[in-house]
Design a protein around this motif. Structure first.
Motif, mmCIF file in Angstrom:
data_model
loop_
_atom_site.group_PDB
_atom_site.id
_atom_site.type_symbol
_atom_site.label_atom_id
_atom_site.label_comp_id
_atom_site.label_asym_id
_atom_site.label_seq_id
_atom_site.Cartn_x
_atom_site.Cartn_y
_atom_site.Cartn_z
ATOM 1 N N ASN A 23 24.512 -47.002 -6.497
ATOM 2 C CA ASN A 23 24.475 -45.602 -6.922
ATOM 3 C C ASN A 23 25.718 -44.852 -6.471
ATOM 4 O O ASN A 23 26.230 -43.991 -7.184
ATOM 5 C CB ASN A 23 23.211 -44.914 -6.401
ATOM 6 C CG ASN A 23 21.977 -45.363 -7.167
ATOM 7 O OD1 ASN A 23 22.067 -46.032 -8.189
ATOM 8 N ND2 ASN A 23 20.816 -45.001 -6.661
ATOM 9 N N ASP A 24 26.236 -45.193 -5.279
ATOM 10 C CA ASP A 24 27.468 -44.548 -4.808
ATOM 11 C C ASP A 24 28.641 -44.865 -5.734
ATOM 12 O O ASP A 24 29.461 -43.997 -6.032
ATOM 13 C CB ASP A 24 27.787 -44.982 -3.374
ATOM 14 C CG ASP A 24 26.877 -44.308 -2.354
ATOM 15 O OD1 ASP A 24 26.280 -43.257 -2.689
ATOM 16 O OD2 ASP A 24 26.748 -44.830 -1.232
ATOM 17 N N ALA A 25 28.710 -46.122 -6.199
ATOM 18 C CA ALA A 25 29.780 -46.510 -7.130
ATOM 19 C C ALA A 25 29.612 -45.777 -8.468
ATOM 20 O O ALA A 25 30.612 -45.396 -9.093
ATOM 21 C CB ALA A 25 29.770 -48.019 -7.347
ATOM 22 N N LYS A 26 28.369 -45.580 -8.888
ATOM 23 C CA LYS A 26 28.119 -44.831 -10.125
ATOM 24 C C LYS A 26 28.587 -43.384 -9.971
ATOM 25 O O LYS A 26 29.203 -42.818 -10.880
ATOM 26 C CB LYS A 26 26.627 -44.875 -10.480
ATOM 27 C CG LYS A 26 26.157 -46.260 -10.891
ATOM 28 C CD LYS A 26 24.654 -46.296 -11.096
ATOM 29 C CE LYS A 26 24.180 -47.724 -11.359
ATOM 30 N NZ LYS A 26 22.732 -47.827 -11.521
ATOM 31 N N LYS A 27 28.320 -42.796 -8.808
ATOM 32 C CA LYS A 27 28.752 -41.416 -8.553
ATOM 33 C C LYS A 27 30.279 -41.322 -8.532
ATOM 34 O O LYS A 27 30.853 -40.352 -9.032
ATOM 35 C CB LYS A 27 28.164 -40.917 -7.229
ATOM 36 C CG LYS A 27 26.664 -40.715 -7.286
ATOM 37 C CD LYS A 27 26.093 -40.403 -5.909
ATOM 38 C CE LYS A 27 24.588 -40.559 -5.931
ATOM 39 N NZ LYS A 27 23.998 -40.457 -4.587
ATOM 40 N N GLU A 28 30.937 -42.352 -7.963
ATOM 41 C CA GLU A 28 32.408 -42.379 -7.963
ATOM 42 C C GLU A 28 32.949 -42.447 -9.386
ATOM 43 O O GLU A 28 33.930 -41.774 -9.723
ATOM 44 C CB GLU A 28 32.921 -43.576 -7.154
ATOM 45 C CG GLU A 28 32.807 -43.397 -5.658
ATOM 46 C CD GLU A 28 33.225 -44.647 -4.880
ATOM 47 O OE1 GLU A 28 34.084 -45.406 -5.380
ATOM 48 O OE2 GLU A 28 32.673 -44.852 -3.784
ATOM 49 N N LYS A 29 32.312 -43.249 -10.228
ATOM 50 C CA LYS A 29 32.726 -43.357 -11.633
ATOM 51 C C LYS A 29 32.549 -42.003 -12.338
ATOM 52 O O LYS A 29 33.422 -41.583 -13.115
ATOM 53 C CB LYS A 29 31.899 -44.452 -12.325
ATOM 54 C CG LYS A 29 32.219 -44.636 -13.791
ATOM 55 C CD LYS A 29 33.608 -45.207 -14.011
ATOM 56 C CE LYS A 29 33.824 -45.509 -15.487
ATOM 57 N NZ LYS A 29 35.241 -45.633 -15.811
ATOM 58 N N ILE A 30 31.432 -41.337 -12.063
ATOM 59 C CA ILE A 30 31.191 -40.011 -12.653
ATOM 60 C C ILE A 30 32.262 -39.038 -12.177
ATOM 61 O O ILE A 30 32.763 -38.220 -12.945
ATOM 62 C CB ILE A 30 29.767 -39.512 -12.312
ATOM 63 C CG1 ILE A 30 28.735 -40.350 -13.078
ATOM 64 C CG2 ILE A 30 29.608 -38.028 -12.640
ATOM 65 C CD1 ILE A 30 27.298 -40.141 -12.660
ATOM 66 N N ASN A 31 32.651 -39.156 -10.907
ATOM 67 C CA ASN A 31 33.708 -38.305 -10.370
ATOM 68 C C ASN A 31 35.035 -38.539 -11.093
ATOM 69 O O ASN A 31 35.793 -37.595 -11.341
ATOM 70 C CB ASN A 31 33.860 -38.550 -8.868
ATOM 71 C CG ASN A 31 34.593 -37.422 -8.183
ATOM 72 O OD1 ASN A 31 34.440 -36.260 -8.534
ATOM 73 N ND2 ASN A 31 35.413 -37.769 -7.216
ATOM 74 N N GLU A 32 35.300 -39.793 -11.464
ATOM 75 C CA GLU A 32 36.511 -40.106 -12.235
ATOM 76 C C GLU A 32 36.431 -39.512 -13.641
ATOM 77 O O GLU A 32 37.421 -39.011 -14.171
ATOM 78 C CB GLU A 32 36.696 -41.621 -12.347
ATOM 79 C CG GLU A 32 37.059 -42.312 -11.048
ATOM 80 C CD GLU A 32 36.953 -43.841 -11.152
ATOM 81 O OE1 GLU A 32 36.984 -44.377 -12.294
ATOM 82 O OE2 GLU A 32 36.821 -44.484 -10.101
ATOM 83 N N LEU A 33 35.238 -39.563 -14.240
ATOM 84 C CA LEU A 33 35.053 -39.038 -15.601
ATOM 85 C C LEU A 33 35.106 -37.507 -15.630
ATOM 86 O O LEU A 33 35.545 -36.916 -16.610
ATOM 87 C CB LEU A 33 33.714 -39.519 -16.171
ATOM 88 C CG LEU A 33 33.584 -41.022 -16.418
ATOM 89 C CD1 LEU A 33 32.134 -41.402 -16.698
ATOM 90 C CD2 LEU A 33 34.477 -41.452 -17.572
ATOM 91 N N GLU B 254 34.319 -31.552 -11.634
ATOM 92 C CA GLU B 254 32.916 -31.316 -11.251
ATOM 93 C C GLU B 254 32.779 -31.547 -9.746
ATOM 94 O O GLU B 254 33.111 -32.606 -9.236
ATOM 95 C CB GLU B 254 31.998 -32.255 -12.041
ATOM 96 C CG GLU B 254 30.529 -32.024 -11.795
ATOM 97 C CD GLU B 254 30.056 -30.634 -12.144
ATOM 98 O OE1 GLU B 254 29.435 -30.002 -11.284
ATOM 99 O OE2 GLU B 254 30.315 -30.169 -13.280
ATOM 100 N N LYS B 255 32.284 -30.539 -9.048
ATOM 101 C CA LYS B 255 32.222 -30.608 -7.589
ATOM 102 C C LYS B 255 31.067 -31.468 -7.067
ATOM 103 O O LYS B 255 31.092 -31.907 -5.923
ATOM 104 C CB LYS B 255 32.097 -29.198 -7.011
ATOM 105 C CG LYS B 255 33.175 -28.246 -7.507
ATOM 106 C CD LYS B 255 33.874 -27.553 -6.381
ATOM 107 C CE LYS B 255 34.941 -26.583 -6.805
ATOM 108 N NZ LYS B 255 35.836 -26.988 -7.842
ATOM 109 N N ARG B 256 30.050 -31.692 -7.907
ATOM 110 C CA ARG B 256 28.870 -32.431 -7.433
ATOM 111 C C ARG B 256 28.528 -33.603 -8.360
ATOM 112 O O ARG B 256 27.559 -33.534 -9.109
ATOM 113 C CB ARG B 256 27.679 -31.484 -7.304
ATOM 114 C CG ARG B 256 27.931 -30.356 -6.299
ATOM 115 C CD ARG B 256 26.741 -29.461 -6.124
ATOM 116 N NE ARG B 256 26.461 -28.723 -7.343
ATOM 117 C CZ ARG B 256 25.397 -27.953 -7.514
ATOM 118 N NH1 ARG B 256 24.508 -27.843 -6.572
ATOM 119 N NH2 ARG B 256 25.212 -27.303 -8.637
ATOM 120 N N PRO B 257 29.305 -34.684 -8.298
ATOM 121 C CA PRO B 257 29.008 -35.837 -9.161
ATOM 122 C C PRO B 257 27.636 -36.446 -8.872
ATOM 123 O O PRO B 257 27.004 -37.004 -9.757
ATOM 124 C CB PRO B 257 30.138 -36.819 -8.857
ATOM 125 C CG PRO B 257 30.685 -36.405 -7.537
ATOM 126 C CD PRO B 257 30.473 -34.921 -7.436
#
Length: 188
Positions: free
Chosen positions: A63-73, A77-80
């Motif tokens: 899930n942390d890696a998914k959040k990092e990917k969302i942060n890249e996309l 956005e301050k809260r991925p």
């Protein structure tokens, strides 16, 4: 749950027995902008279109890696983590048969429906003379709408609707919501 809400669940919703697993969700409508589209075309939707369902469902990624990917996309956005949890709830936690509530502009009305499956496309019909904004979000689920509640006469219900997140689990208010439905006539 109360006897009155049990009667309502059986008679009006035509649901033989409501289990404790049934959840109730509030989904925002972009300030009411998509209320008419969602109700007319029988669906609800979420944004963050760049995040694929495949990413959300991929069990080989943490899930942390998914959040990092969302942060890249979505670098602005301050809260991925919030985006991840909202989309994860939409696709993985919300079940077919759960109840969903959506607020109109100014939260004057709340439409209540039964959540259905995820869909790729929704056919948009305009069966009235009034134009409405069409939602272009890609994360969509079908909904069978059955009732509309006038919130203007209910201070407590309007407070429940003040939750700020795009998706909120409001199951803890189930008995109150069912009692509101008892005094509401079903909508087409």
């Amino acid at each position: 749950s109360s006897a009155a809400s049990d009667v309502y669940k059986r008679q009006v919703l035509s649901i033989p027995e409501i289990s404790n697993e049934r959840q109730i969700w509030l989904i925002r409508t972009n300030g009411g902008l998509y209320y008419n589209d969602f109700t007319t075309n029988k669906y609800v939707a979420l944004g963050w279109d760049a995040v694929s369902v495949d990413l959300l469902l991929n069990s080989s990624i943490s899930n942390d890696a998914k959040k990092e990917k969302i942060n890249e996309l979505y670098p602005d956005e301050k809260r991925p983590g919030l985006i991840f949890s909202q989309l994860y709830n939409f696709h993985c936690v919300m079940n077919n048969g759960d109840l969903v509530l959506i607020p109109s502009e100014g939260t004057k009305f709340i439409r209540v429906g039964i959540l259905g499956e995820t869909v790729e496309e929704v056919s948009h019909i305009n069966n009235s003379n009034e134009e409405y904004a069409v939602c272009s979000y890609t994360h969509k689920r079908k909904v069978k709408w059955f009732s509309e509640i006038d919130v203007s006469r209910d201070i407590y219900l309007s407070k429940i609707m003040k939750v700020q997140q795009t998706i909120s689990n409001i199951t803890k208010y189930a008995d109150y919501i069912y009692s509101c439905l008892l005094y509401t006539s079903p909508s087409p």
